[in-house]
Design a protein around this motif. Structure first.
Motif, mmCIF file in Angstrom:
data_model
loop_
_atom_site.group_PDB
_atom_site.id
_atom_site.type_symbol
_atom_site.label_atom_id
_atom_site.label_comp_id
_atom_site.label_asym_id
_atom_site.label_seq_id
_atom_site.Cartn_x
_atom_site.Cartn_y
_atom_site.Cartn_z
ATOM 1 N N UNK A 194 0.840 -1.207 0.000
ATOM 2 C CA UNK A 194 0.000 0.000 0.000
ATOM 3 C C UNK A 194 0.878 1.260 0.000
ATOM 4 N N UNK A 195 0.648 2.096 -0.987
ATOM 5 C CA UNK A 195 1.335 3.394 -1.086
ATOM 6 C C UNK A 195 0.301 4.470 -0.779
ATOM 7 N N UNK A 196 0.443 5.142 0.357
ATOM 8 C CA UNK A 196 -0.547 6.129 0.803
ATOM 9 C C UNK A 196 -0.087 7.540 0.436
ATOM 10 N N UNK A 253 5.473 4.989 -13.238
ATOM 11 C CA UNK A 253 6.662 5.492 -12.546
ATOM 12 C C UNK A 253 6.534 5.425 -11.031
ATOM 13 N N UNK A 254 5.435 4.819 -10.539
ATOM 14 C CA UNK A 254 5.231 4.796 -9.085
ATOM 15 C C UNK A 254 6.345 4.010 -8.418
ATOM 16 N N UNK A 255 6.828 4.546 -7.319
ATOM 17 C CA UNK A 255 7.907 3.882 -6.589
ATOM 18 C C UNK A 255 7.390 2.714 -5.776
ATOM 19 N N UNK A 256 8.279 2.136 -4.981
ATOM 20 C CA UNK A 256 7.894 1.000 -4.129
ATOM 21 C C UNK A 256 6.863 1.451 -3.117
ATOM 22 N N UNK A 257 5.998 0.499 -2.745
ATOM 23 C CA UNK A 257 4.974 0.803 -1.742
ATOM 24 C C UNK A 257 5.607 1.067 -0.396
ATOM 25 N N UNK A 258 4.940 1.929 0.349
ATOM 26 C CA UNK A 258 5.471 2.255 1.673
ATOM 27 C C UNK A 258 5.256 1.126 2.663
ATOM 28 N N UNK A 259 4.168 0.398 2.512
ATOM 29 C CA UNK A 259 3.825 -0.624 3.496
ATOM 30 C C UNK A 259 3.528 -1.927 2.779
ATOM 31 N N UNK A 260 4.173 -3.009 3.244
ATOM 32 C CA UNK A 260 4.009 -4.311 2.624
ATOM 33 C C UNK A 260 3.445 -5.296 3.619
ATOM 34 N N UNK A 261 2.841 -6.379 3.068
ATOM 35 C CA UNK A 261 2.321 -7.413 3.948
ATOM 36 C C UNK A 261 3.477 -8.169 4.568
ATOM 37 N N UNK A 262 3.288 -8.682 5.763
ATOM 38 C CA UNK A 262 4.290 -9.461 6.489
ATOM 39 C C UNK A 262 4.087 -10.922 6.164
#
Length: 386
Positions: free
Chosen positions: A356-358, A370-379
């Motif tokens: 999730x990229x907020x 061009x979106x960068x890596x998501x800020x939050x990833x699943x564990x």
């Protein structure tokens, strides 16, 4: 005239009635099947005799007859002209004292008496029998607790290690019980324990070990929350409401996604209960851990937006990889969506399986390519379904 009494002499012979009575008593007291104990005791008797009589090998047999209450041991010997191995061979003349019609090449069975075993052999037999009982008991405990894997059990704390804080619990299942070890890494941070306290634990796995079954338990596993809801919410127990996913940071916060195929059933309301009674009981058991209950949806955008509650979401846009998304929230909701130290967004990612990229509404949005890596990833450790 004084009456003469005859003292019974113990000749160490195996009493068949006592033998079968002992097996019946073992079955009654420990639940071990007679067939299993008969096999172990037979092995013990054979092992005991072989220890004192080298060379008999597989020529030794035991016949046990419960109807006649007899246990008899025989040594098979080949009838030969010249005896080279007295343990397995017998001369014709001697064989005919046992079996008058014996001929060369025949096999004769000679009955042996247990009194001939000797002290060391008897000790060997005793140890084999004790080991057989122990193995049977361990097997029954293993089988019983294997059926409880991924279930909730209540144990009583019997010991707390003062050095590292690990806890030993006595847990029961049916007629069986065993001790389980709750390590510090499986304890909820901030929880305190005292000896004699009753504690609900989640059975992660049951393993075979040399000293008996090893039951691995946890207070931090997401499955604990799922089982507690099944216990408190009848609609979950009977399948009317289904838990789709659980994401948990033990001791702090849990997100739970629920769903019902029945349009007349409110899955969130069923979990909360009248005046919050059901969820409050679970929160109390988990010592104040916060619960976010959301409605599951097949639509990823709707599901992700619900997972980020209590924050409001303006839009959710999936990225081309199918495992990531970009979420836009009002500026004043950004910190709420992310949560303290990123917890809300992190749990939402665990719950949905999406990165999730907020973004705040005022921020310019770059092209999706061009979106960068998501800020939050699943564990990967907390894949929801427990």
């Amino acid at each position: 005239m004084a009456k003469r009494t005859t003292k019974k002499v113990n000749n160490n012979e195996l009493d068949g009635e006592e033998f079968f009575a002992a097996i019946a008593q073992i079955e009654q007291e420990k639940g071990i099947k007679p067939g299993y104990m008969m096999e172990k005791i037979t092995q013990a008797l054979l092992s005991a005799y072989r220890r004192d009589h080298e060379g008999v090998g597989d020529n030794l047999i035991i016949e046990a007859n419960q109807e006649t209450s007899t246990v008899r041991m025989f040594l098979k010997k080949d009838i030969v002209e010249v005896v080279d191995n007295p343990a397995t061979e017998i001369g014709l003349e001697e064989a005919r004292t046992v079996l008058p019609q014996a001929q060369l090449g025949d096999v004769v069975r000679i009955e042996l008496k247990p009194r001939n075993f000797g002290r060391i052999a008897a000790q060997t037999a005793r140890q084999v029998i004790i080991q057989g009982i122990r193995e049977a008991e361990q097997g029954m405990v293993y089988d019983e607790f294997c059926s409880k894997e991924h279930e909730l059990l209540t144990g009583v704390i019997t010991r707390i290690d003062p050095r590292n804080g690990s806890v030993t619990l006595r847990i029961h299942s049916g007629s069986e019980f065993t001790d389980a070890y709750l390590g510090t890494n499986e304890q909820v941070k901030g929880e305190s324990y005292v000896e004699g306290q009753r504690l609900k634990v989640y059975v992660v796995e049951v393993r075979r070990a040399t000293k008996g079954p090893q039951v691995l338990i946890s207070r931090t596993h997401p499955g604990l929350v799922k089982r507690l809801f099944e216990l408190e919410v009848p609609e979950i127990y009977d399948g009317t409401v289904e838990i789709k996913s659980v994401a948990r940071e033990a001791g702090s916060r849990t997100k739970l996604a629920v769903w019902s195929a029945d349009p007349n059933v409110d899955p969130i309301g069923a979990c909360v209960g009248p005046r919050g009674q059901r969820v409050n009981t679970i929160v109390e058991e988990l010592k104040g851990e916060k619960m976010d209950i959301i409605k599951y949806s097949e639509d990823p955008a709707e599901y992700i937006a619900a997972a980020l509650s209590p924050a409001d979401v303006i839009s959710v846009e999936e990225l081309p990889d199918g495992k990531s998304c970009r979420v836009v929230v009002p500026d004043d909701q950004l910190s709420l969506a992310i949560g303290k130290e990123g917890q809300n967004a992190r749990l939402a990612a665990k719950l949905t399986g999406y990165k999730i990229d907020i973004k705040p509404a005022s921020a310019p949005l770059e092209p999706i390519e061009d979106a960068g890596e998501a800020l939050f990833e699943e564990d990967s450790e907390a894949q929801p379904e427990a």
